[in-house]
Design a protein around this motif. Structure first.
Motif, PDB file in Angstrom:
ATOM      1  N   VAL A   1      25.427  35.518  38.556  1.00 47.84           N
ATOM      2  CA  VAL A   1      25.824  34.272  39.217  1.00 47.84           C
ATOM      3  C   VAL A   1      24.658  33.284  39.215  1.00 47.84           C
ATOM      4  O   VAL A   1      23.496  33.679  39.334  1.00 47.84           O
ATOM      5  N   GLY A   2      24.971  32.016  39.078  1.00 55.87           N
ATOM      6  CA  GLY A   2      23.942  30.986  39.204  1.00 55.87           C
ATOM      7  C   GLY A   2      24.560  29.706  39.714  1.00 55.87           C
ATOM      8  O   GLY A   2      25.790  29.568  39.758  1.00 55.87           O
ATOM      9  N   THR A   3      23.720  28.771  40.122  1.00 51.28           N
ATOM     10  CA  THR A   3      24.230  27.511  40.673  1.00 51.28           C
ATOM     11  C   THR A   3      23.640  26.328  39.906  1.00 51.28           C
ATOM     12  O   THR A   3      22.595  26.443  39.278  1.00 51.28           O
ATOM     13  N   PHE A   4      24.332  25.211  39.999  1.00 50.61           N
ATOM     14  CA  PHE A   4      23.878  24.017  39.288  1.00 50.61           C
ATOM     15  C   PHE A   4      23.223  22.995  40.213  1.00 50.61           C
ATOM     16  O   PHE A   4      22.807  21.933  39.775  1.00 50.61           O
ATOM     17  N   GLY A   5      23.148  23.292  41.497  1.00 46.65           N
ATOM     18  CA  GLY A   5      22.634  22.317  42.463  1.00 46.65           C
ATOM     19  C   GLY A   5      21.123  22.306  42.568  1.00 46.65           C
ATOM     20  O   GLY A   5      20.566  21.470  43.270  1.00 46.65           O
ATOM     21  N   LYS A   6      20.450  23.221  41.896  1.00 47.77           N
ATOM     22  CA  LYS A   6      18.999  23.299  42.036  1.00 47.77           C
ATOM     23  C   LYS A   6      18.349  22.782  40.755  1.00 47.77           C
ATOM     24  O   LYS A   6      18.395  21.588  40.500  1.00 47.77           O
ATOM     25  N   ALA A   7      17.791  23.651  39.920  1.00 47.58           N
ATOM     26  CA  ALA A   7      17.080  23.143  38.738  1.00 47.58           C
ATOM     27  C   ALA A   7      17.994  22.331  37.815  1.00 47.58           C
ATOM     28  O   ALA A   7      17.525  21.482  37.057  1.00 47.58           O
TER      29      ALA A   7
ATOM     30  N   ALA B   1      32.691  33.366  31.009  1.00 48.76           N
ATOM     31  CA  ALA B   1      32.061  32.705  32.154  1.00 48.76           C
ATOM     32  C   ALA B   1      33.164  32.007  32.943  1.00 48.76           C
ATOM     33  O   ALA B   1      34.228  31.697  32.400  1.00 48.76           O
ATOM     34  N   LEU B   2      32.910  31.780  34.217  1.00 53.97           N
ATOM     35  CA  LEU B   2      33.881  31.089  35.068  1.00 53.97           C
ATOM     36  C   LEU B   2      33.114  30.164  36.012  1.00 53.97           C
ATOM     37  O   LEU B   2      32.084  30.553  36.567  1.00 53.97           O
ATOM     38  N   LEU B   3      33.641  28.934  36.162  1.00 54.10           N
ATOM     39  CA  LEU B   3      32.967  27.936  37.003  1.00 54.10           C
ATOM     40  C   LEU B   3      33.540  27.934  38.420  1.00 54.10           C
ATOM     41  O   LEU B   3      34.729  28.191  38.620  1.00 54.10           O
ATOM     42  N   PHE B   4      32.694  27.586  39.373  1.00 51.61           N
ATOM     43  CA  PHE B   4      33.110  27.474  40.770  1.00 51.61           C
ATOM     44  C   PHE B   4      32.574  26.175  41.362  1.00 51.61           C
ATOM     45  O   PHE B   4      31.656  25.572  40.813  1.00 51.61           O
ATOM     46  N   ASN B   5      33.121  25.818  42.527  1.00 51.08           N
ATOM     47  CA  ASN B   5      32.732  24.549  43.145  1.00 51.08           C
ATOM     48  C   ASN B   5      31.306  24.551  43.661  1.00 51.08           C
ATOM     49  O   ASN B   5      30.670  23.510  43.752  1.00 51.08           O
ATOM     50  N   SER B   6      30.813  25.714  44.048  1.00 51.77           N
ATOM     51  CA  SER B   6      29.433  25.803  44.538  1.00 51.77           C
ATOM     52  C   SER B   6      29.012  27.252  44.539  1.00 51.77           C
ATOM     53  O   SER B   6      29.848  28.160  44.400  1.00 51.77           O
ATOM     54  N   GLY B   7      27.713  27.463  44.727  1.00 44.77           N
ATOM     55  CA  GLY B   7      27.211  28.819  44.847  1.00 44.77           C
ATOM     56  C   GLY B   7      27.791  29.494  46.080  1.00 44.77           C
ATOM     57  O   GLY B   7      28.060  30.696  46.077  1.00 44.77           O
ATOM     58  N   TYR B   8      27.982  28.695  47.109  1.00 40.79           N
ATOM     59  CA  TYR B   8      28.557  29.250  48.334  1.00 40.79           C
ATOM     60  C   TYR B   8      29.970  29.774  48.061  1.00 40.79           C
ATOM     61  O   TYR B   8      30.323  30.892  48.453  1.00 40.79           O
TER      62      TYR B   8
ATOM     63  N   LEU C   1      36.103  21.263  40.710  1.00 35.59           N
ATOM     64  CA  LEU C   1      35.055  20.251  40.554  1.00 35.59           C
ATOM     65  C   LEU C   1      35.585  19.061  39.761  1.00 35.59           C
ATOM     66  O   LEU C   1      36.429  19.226  38.880  1.00 35.59           O
ATOM     67  N   ALA C   2      35.038  17.894  40.022  1.00 36.41           N
ATOM     68  CA  ALA C   2      35.429  16.710  39.253  1.00 36.41           C
ATOM     69  C   ALA C   2      34.989  16.869  37.799  1.00 36.41           C
ATOM     70  O   ALA C   2      33.864  17.298  37.540  1.00 36.41           O
TER      71      ALA C   2
ATOM     72  N   GLY D   1      27.844  22.828  41.671  1.00 36.12           N
ATOM     73  CA  GLY D   1      28.758  23.806  41.121  1.00 36.12           C
ATOM     74  C   GLY D   1      28.029  25.106  40.847  1.00 36.12           C
ATOM     75  O   GLY D   1      26.829  25.215  41.106  1.00 36.12           O
ATOM     76  N   ALA D   2      28.777  26.094  40.350  1.00 37.77           N
ATOM     77  CA  ALA D   2      28.188  27.407  40.086  1.00 37.77           C
ATOM     78  C   ALA D   2      28.984  28.122  39.014  1.00 37.77           C
ATOM     79  O   ALA D   2      30.051  27.649  38.601  1.00 37.77           O
ATOM     80  N   TYR D   3      28.464  29.259  38.573  1.00 35.93           N
ATOM     81  CA  TYR D   3      29.140  30.021  37.516  1.00 35.93           C
ATOM     82  C   TYR D   3      28.933  31.504  37.746  1.00 35.93           C
ATOM     83  O   TYR D   3      27.989  31.913  38.435  1.00 35.93           O
ATOM     84  N   VAL D   4      29.819  32.299  37.139  1.00 31.98           N
ATOM     85  CA  VAL D   4      29.506  33.708  36.941  1.00 31.98           C
ATOM     86  C   VAL D   4      29.641  33.970  35.445  1.00 31.98           C
ATOM     87  O   VAL D   4      30.535  33.426  34.789  1.00 31.98           O
ATOM     88  N   VAL D   5      28.743  34.754  34.910  1.00 34.41           N
ATOM     89  CA  VAL D   5      28.816  35.201  33.529  1.00 34.41           C
ATOM     90  C   VAL D   5      29.150  36.687  33.600  1.00 34.41           C
ATOM     91  O   VAL D   5      28.519  37.431  34.367  1.00 34.41           O
ATOM     92  N   CYS D   6      30.167  37.118  32.840  1.00 33.38           N
ATOM     93  CA  CYS D   6      30.686  38.479  33.027  1.00 33.38           C
ATOM     94  C   CYS D   6      31.533  38.898  31.824  1.00 33.38           C
ATOM     95  O   CYS D   6      31.641  38.153  30.856  1.00 33.38           O
ATOM     96  N   ASP D   7      32.156  40.070  31.922  1.00 28.54           N
ATOM     97  CA  ASP D   7      33.099  40.498  30.894  1.00 28.54           C
ATOM     98  C   ASP D   7      34.440  39.769  31.082  1.00 28.54           C
ATOM     99  O   ASP D   7      34.749  39.311  32.184  1.00 28.54           O
ATOM    100  N   GLN D   8      35.223  39.710  30.002  1.00 27.61           N
ATOM    101  CA  GLN D   8      36.507  38.999  30.057  1.00 27.61           C
ATOM    102  C   GLN D   8      37.437  39.580  31.133  1.00 27.61           C
ATOM    103  O   GLN D   8      38.096  38.834  31.855  1.00 27.61           O
TER     104      GLN D   8
END
Ligand SMILES: *Cc1c(COP(=O)(O)O)cnc(C)c1O
Length: 388
Positions: free
Chosen positions: A236-242, A102-109, A273-274, A247-254
């Motif tokens: 892909v999913g985001t953390f700003g909603k539910a 998985a990899l984290l991002f600053n936002s879904g955008y 992200l902080a 922030g956001a993430y993608v779950v994928c292969d290595q």
């Protein structure tokens, strides 16, 4: 004057009834206060009702006490901005989704404008659902890929496009949301997975922004509900909603993760992200399976609203979820109804073209698990009285 262009554009928007302004709102739990008027928030993405849960907040602060995580990462993760909490959380994500990485991002955008340009080149064809989110459209535009769109959720149309084009490209990426933000309907993920098997060179990109947390047995989204997490290449999913964070993430292969770390510009060139924020998201995500009662309550509310609203609409009710559009069609009637509902104490917003197709203006209602059945019944009564 150089600014004339801007003022003229604004005047035109105003004339067309399309001028956007930032509203002045105060928040008090599930209520919104505007100009001294308190309204039940019927437009929030806080589907599980976690954002206003003071107890969770308290528990989080207790956990860290005097050792609060940093409030800034001060750098991109590739330089000095990587903190252990990032890796911990990514490992938790990979483990929960039972995927390699998985990899984290600053936002879904950021995720959507970054992943697609990184993974799609001139030999790639992107085929996207007609109703995907603006951030996905922007990601497609920033990429060098050719792109086509299929009619919303029309699997026959998509099959035709795949048949016609799959031999002309090295790979095809199908892009969709899992739960759509305006109609509250679901993509046919199992059919999309079947296309992957049928055509071979197809990859799936699924944005679970509105489903993560609230759908699926343990809250992992629609892909969990349908049992197809393993078959989605970019989940892909985001953390700003539910998930009541950001922030956001993608779950994928290595290999995909390693590739993105090297090629994805919004990951490489933006301050991470902080750690404080990542720790909060991690804290909530850890508990996600235990929020099952909230998901059940949300489902009951959703059924209540959908079943009562459907007979009051002239067009079919598209929603299969807690996002429930009340479609009127006409712009002015939609605006008037939204204003009336606000006067009655419900913060409802009108959604009009170009956000939705012409002739489908609507009030977009979204439910949260901290609403009660009584509150919802009162709202439905209020709506019914107004439209009769
Ligand atoms: C909200 C949303 C996004 C953007 O996510 P942010 O974290 O708010 O930037 C992306 N995709 C979809 C489908 C969304 O609804």
């Amino acid at each position: 004057m150089a600014y004339n262009f801007f003022s003229q554009a604004l005047a035109q928007l105003k004339q067309d009834g399309q001028l956007r302004q930032l509203p002045r709102l105060e928040h008090s739990g599930k209520w919104i206060v505007r100009d001294g008027k308190t309204m039940l928030n019927m437009s929030s993405n806080d589907y599980l009702g976690l954002a206003n849960d003071a107890q969770l907040c308290e528990q989080f602060l207790q956990k860290y006490q005097q050792n609060l995580p940093h409030f800034t990462s001060s750098s991109s993760r590739l330089l000095t901005g990587s903190f252990p909490i990032y890796d911990e959380f990514e490992q938790l994500l990979a483990q929960r989704f039972q995927r390699q990485a998985a990899l984290l991002f600053n936002s879904g955008y950021h995720a959507n404008i970054g992943i697609l340009p990184a993974v799609a080149d001139k030999k790639t064809l992107i085929i996207a659902d007609k109703l995907v989110h603006a951030s996905l459209i922007d990601g497609i535009r920033l990429s060098e890929a050719k792109y086509l769109r299929y009619r919303h959720n029309d699997m026959g149309h998509l099959a035709d496009l795949l048949t016609k084009h799959h031999q002309d490209f090295e790979r095809i990426i199908i892009v969709t949301e899992s739960l759509f933000s305006m109609d509250g309907d679901e993509a046919d993920l199992l059919q999309l997975v079947a296309f992957k098997q049928q055509f071979g060179n197809v990859l799936l990109y699924v944005d679970e922004a509105h489903a993560i947390g609230a759908c699926g047995k343990t809250g992992l989204g629609l892909a969990e509900e349908l049992g197809c997490i393993q078959h989605i290449d970019f989940l892909v999913g985001t953390f700003g909603k539910a998930l009541a964070s950001q922030g956001a993430y993608v779950v994928c292969d290595q290999v995909v993760r390693d590739y993105l770390v090297n090629k994805m510009r919004p990951l490489i060139f933006s301050t991470a992200l902080a750690p404080f924020n990542v720790a909060w998201t991690h804290f909530l995500f850890e508990q996600l399976p235990s929020f099952a009662a909230r998901r059940q309550h949300l489902n009951r509310l959703s059924e209540q609203l959908r079943s009562q609203l459907a007979p009051m609409m002239t067009s079919p009710m598209p929603s299969q979820s807690y996002i429930v559009p009340y479609i009127l069609g006409d712009n002015h009637r939609t605006l008037n109804l939204a204003q009336h509902l606000q006067r009655q104490g419900y913060y409802c917003l009108p959604i009009r073209p170009p956000t939705v197709p012409k002739g489908t203006s609507r009030i977009r209602l979204s439910l949260t698990a901290d609403m009660t059945e009584t509150e919802l019944a009162q709202f439905i009564d209020c709506l019914r009285k107004e439209i009769q």
